[in-house]
Design a protein around this motif. Structure first.
Motif, PDB file in Angstrom:
ATOM      1  N   MET A  11       0.810  -1.232   0.000  1.00 34.06           N
ATOM      2  CA  MET A  11       0.000   0.000   0.000  1.00 34.06           C
ATOM      3  C   MET A  11       0.840   1.278   0.000  1.00 34.06           C
ATOM      4  SD  MET A  11      -3.072  -1.247   2.491  1.00 34.06           S
ATOM      5  CE  MET A  11      -4.138  -2.604   2.011  1.00 34.06           C
ATOM      6  N   PRO A  12       1.854   1.405   0.887  1.00 29.81           N
ATOM      7  CA  PRO A  12       2.660   2.639   0.835  1.00 29.81           C
ATOM      8  C   PRO A  12       3.468   2.770  -0.460  1.00 29.81           C
ATOM      9  CG  PRO A  12       3.066   1.441   2.891  1.00 29.81           C
ATOM     10  CD  PRO A  12       2.225   0.572   2.028  1.00 29.81           C
ATOM     11  N   LEU A  13       3.858   1.649  -1.060  1.00 29.03           N
ATOM     12  CA  LEU A  13       4.601   1.710  -2.321  1.00 29.03           C
ATOM     13  C   LEU A  13       3.720   2.262  -3.435  1.00 29.03           C
ATOM     14  CD1 LEU A  13       7.186   1.204  -3.906  1.00 29.03           C
ATOM     15  CD2 LEU A  13       6.442  -1.183  -4.219  1.00 29.03           C
ATOM     16  N   VAL A  14       2.477   1.829  -3.469  1.00 29.51           N
ATOM     17  CA  VAL A  14       1.525   2.366  -4.454  1.00 29.51           C
ATOM     18  C   VAL A  14       1.385   3.874  -4.255  1.00 29.51           C
ATOM     19  CG1 VAL A  14      -0.893   2.362  -5.212  1.00 29.51           C
ATOM     20  CG2 VAL A  14       0.262   0.189  -4.717  1.00 29.51           C
ATOM     21  N   THR A  15       1.225   4.296  -3.011  1.00 26.85           N
ATOM     22  CA  THR A  15       1.073   5.725  -2.712  1.00 26.85           C
ATOM     23  C   THR A  15       2.284   6.528  -3.176  1.00 26.85           C
ATOM     24  OG1 THR A  15      -0.321   5.229  -0.805  1.00 26.85           O
ATOM     25  CG2 THR A  15       0.723   7.403  -0.849  1.00 26.85           C
ATOM     26  N   MET A  16       3.482   6.038  -2.867  1.00 27.59           N
ATOM     27  CA  MET A  16       4.700   6.773  -3.239  1.00 27.59           C
ATOM     28  C   MET A  16       4.911   6.794  -4.751  1.00 27.59           C
ATOM     29  SD  MET A  16       7.428   5.911  -0.250  1.00 27.59           S
ATOM     30  CE  MET A  16       6.956   6.086   1.458  1.00 27.59           C
ATOM     31  N   ALA A  17       4.596   5.708  -5.419  1.00 27.41           N
ATOM     32  CA  ALA A  17       4.729   5.686  -6.883  1.00 27.41           C
ATOM     33  C   ALA A  17       3.738   6.658  -7.525  1.00 27.41           C
ATOM     34  CB  ALA A  17       4.512   4.266  -7.408  1.00 27.41           C
ATOM     35  N   LYS A  18       2.529   6.739  -6.984  1.00 29.11           N
ATOM     36  CA  LYS A  18       1.536   7.671  -7.522  1.00 29.11           C
ATOM     37  C   LYS A  18       1.931   9.121  -7.249  1.00 29.11           C
ATOM     38  CE  LYS A  18      -1.401   6.996  -9.598  1.00 29.11           C
ATOM     39  NZ  LYS A  18      -1.389   6.916 -11.078  1.00 29.11           N
ATOM     40  N   LEU A  19       2.652   9.378  -6.143  1.00 31.49           N
ATOM     41  CA  LEU A  19       3.148  10.737  -5.879  1.00 31.49           C
ATOM     42  C   LEU A  19       4.109  11.185  -6.977  1.00 31.49           C
ATOM     43  CD1 LEU A  19       3.756  10.654  -2.011  1.00 31.49           C
ATOM     44  CD2 LEU A  19       2.094  12.079  -3.248  1.00 31.49           C
ATOM     45  N   GLN A  20       4.750  10.217  -7.628  1.00 28.21           N
ATOM     46  CA  GLN A  20       5.637  10.540  -8.745  1.00 28.21           C
ATOM     47  C   GLN A  20       4.906  10.450 -10.081  1.00 28.21           C
ATOM     48  OE1 GLN A  20       9.398   8.183  -7.168  1.00 28.21           O
ATOM     49  NE2 GLN A  20       9.897   9.704  -8.720  1.00 28.21           N
ATOM     50  N   ASP A  21       3.597  10.312 -10.015  1.00 24.54           N
ATOM     51  CA  ASP A  21       2.749  10.268 -11.199  1.00 24.54           C
ATOM     52  C   ASP A  21       3.050   9.058 -12.089  1.00 24.54           C
ATOM     53  OD1 ASP A  21       0.561  11.283 -12.550  1.00 24.54           O
ATOM     54  OD2 ASP A  21       1.789  12.448 -13.936  1.00 24.54           O
ATOM     55  N   TRP A  22       3.395   7.942 -11.469  1.00 26.17           N
ATOM     56  CA  TRP A  22       3.637   6.713 -12.208  1.00 26.17           C
ATOM     57  C   TRP A  22       2.323   5.960 -12.398  1.00 26.17           C
ATOM     58  CZ3 TRP A  22       8.684   3.795 -10.532  1.00 26.17           C
ATOM     59  CH2 TRP A  22       9.765   4.660 -10.674  1.00 26.17           C
ATOM     60  N   HIS A  23       2.248   5.224 -13.476  1.00 29.98           N
ATOM     61  CA  HIS A  23       1.131   4.300 -13.683  1.00 29.98           C
ATOM     62  C   HIS A  23       1.454   3.057 -12.860  1.00 29.98           C
ATOM     63  CE1 HIS A  23      -1.351   1.211 -15.555  1.00 29.98           C
ATOM     64  NE2 HIS A  23      -2.140   2.203 -15.938  1.00 29.98           N
ATOM     65  N   VAL A  24       0.538   2.647 -11.985  1.00 32.40           N
ATOM     66  CA  VAL A  24       0.801   1.534 -11.074  1.00 32.40           C
ATOM     67  C   VAL A  24      -0.233   0.433 -11.279  1.00 32.40           C
ATOM     68  CG1 VAL A  24       1.004   0.811  -8.660  1.00 32.40           C
ATOM     69  CG2 VAL A  24       1.776   3.098  -9.352  1.00 32.40           C
ATOM     70  N   THR A  25       0.287  -0.779 -11.510  1.00 29.65           N
ATOM     71  CA  THR A  25      -0.548  -1.975 -11.604  1.00 29.65           C
ATOM     72  C   THR A  25      -0.148  -2.924 -10.491  1.00 29.65           C
ATOM     73  OG1 THR A  25      -0.730  -1.763 -14.015  1.00 29.65           O
ATOM     74  CG2 THR A  25      -1.221  -3.925 -13.075  1.00 29.65           C
ATOM     75  N   VAL A  26      -1.138  -3.438  -9.784  1.00 28.57           N
ATOM     76  CA  VAL A  26      -0.916  -4.425  -8.728  1.00 28.57           C
ATOM     77  C   VAL A  26      -1.562  -5.723  -9.165  1.00 28.57           C
ATOM     78  CG1 VAL A  26      -1.344  -5.024  -6.308  1.00 28.57           C
ATOM     79  CG2 VAL A  26      -0.922  -2.633  -6.941  1.00 28.57           C
ATOM     80  N   VAL A  27      -0.786  -6.825  -9.117  1.00 24.55           N
ATOM     81  CA  VAL A  27      -1.326  -8.137  -9.473  1.00 24.55           C
ATOM     82  C   VAL A  27      -1.043  -9.130  -8.349  1.00 24.55           C
ATOM     83  CG1 VAL A  27      -1.040  -7.737 -11.956  1.00 24.55           C
ATOM     84  CG2 VAL A  27       0.750  -8.949 -10.694  1.00 24.55           C
ATOM     85  N   ASP A  28      -1.921 -10.102  -8.238  1.00 23.27           N
ATOM     86  CA  ASP A  28      -1.750 -11.183  -7.274  1.00 23.27           C
ATOM     87  C   ASP A  28      -2.615 -12.342  -7.777  1.00 23.27           C
ATOM     88  OD1 ASP A  28      -1.836 -12.809  -4.747  1.00 23.27           O
ATOM     89  OD2 ASP A  28      -0.889 -11.024  -3.917  1.00 23.27           O
ATOM     90  N   SER A  29      -2.196 -13.560  -7.497  1.00 20.38           N
ATOM     91  CA  SER A  29      -3.003 -14.711  -7.913  1.00 20.38           C
ATOM     92  C   SER A  29      -4.133 -14.977  -6.919  1.00 20.38           C
ATOM     93  CB  SER A  29      -2.134 -15.956  -8.071  1.00 20.38           C
ATOM     94  OG  SER A  29      -1.595 -16.349  -6.820  1.00 20.38           O
TER      95      SER A  29
END
Length: 197
Positions: A11-29
């Motif tokens: 969760m914090p990694l998604v937040t920090m990546a979005k602060l840099q305006d990155w496109h973020v995809t999260v996957v899990d099986s």
């Protein structure tokens, strides 16, 4: 950024990546983890089967990839595909202790007729993922990951105190290559001895 794993520490990694305006995809099986409700800031959250290599490669194209599933089966499946396609992504990092990742690499290499094909991927792999910047918890981990990803993507040298990670990975790659060479030499000798008899 592609994050493989949908645990709470992502969760914090998604937040920090979005602060840099990155496109973020999260996957899990695991469907119970891979939900948009758990990761509302992510651009895309999806359940990705372990055997869906084509989608994994499509999602990782030119991406920074963080393997953070806390699952040996998921990490083994994703890492095996990504190590074989090292020119596909810009960054690859694996969460977990060094010995765990090296064990995964050895297990993965037994599936290949030419394990040396994994060498480029091993050289690009950062493990344990992220710089050790100090602090504890998911937020400190996320900050270290983002620092390392940015350094790699922008061709910056790591801080001196963090450079041992790259050197250790290089040493493991050398040992792994030597191990593969000795296996190939043994197999060649065995074939030669068989053809002489």
């Amino acid at each position: 950024m592609l994050i493989c794993g949908a645990g709470n520490d992502v969760m914090p990694l998604v937040t920090m990546a979005k602060l840099q305006d990155w496109h973020v995809t999260v996957v899990d099986s695991r469907a119970q983890y891979a939900t948009q409700q758990r990761f509302p800031q992510a651009d895309r959250v999806m359940v990705l089967a372990l055997n869906d290599s084509d989608t994994l490669l499509e999602l990782s194209k030119n991406a920074a990839v963080a393997l953070m599933s806390h699952s040996l089966s998921q990490d083994r499946a994703r890492l095996g595909v990504l190590l074989e396609h090292a020119n596909h992504y810009k960054y690859l990092g694996q969460l977990g202790p060094r010995y765990r990742t090296e064990r995964l690499i050895e297990e993965i290499s037994t599936r290949f007729t030419n394990p040396a094909s994994l060498n480029l991927g091993i050289k690009k792999l950062h493990y344990p993922i992220g710089y050790k910047l100090g602090g504890d918890g998911p937020e400190a981990l996320a900050l270290g990951i983002m620092a390392q990803v940015n350094a790699v993507v922008h061709n910056q040298l790591p801080p001196a105190e963090n450079s041992d990670t790259h050197l250790s990975n290089t040493n493991f790659t050398t040992l792994f290559s030597t191990h593969i060479d000795s296996i190939e030499t043994t197999e060649t000798s065995a074939r030669a001895a068989t053809s002489l008899s």
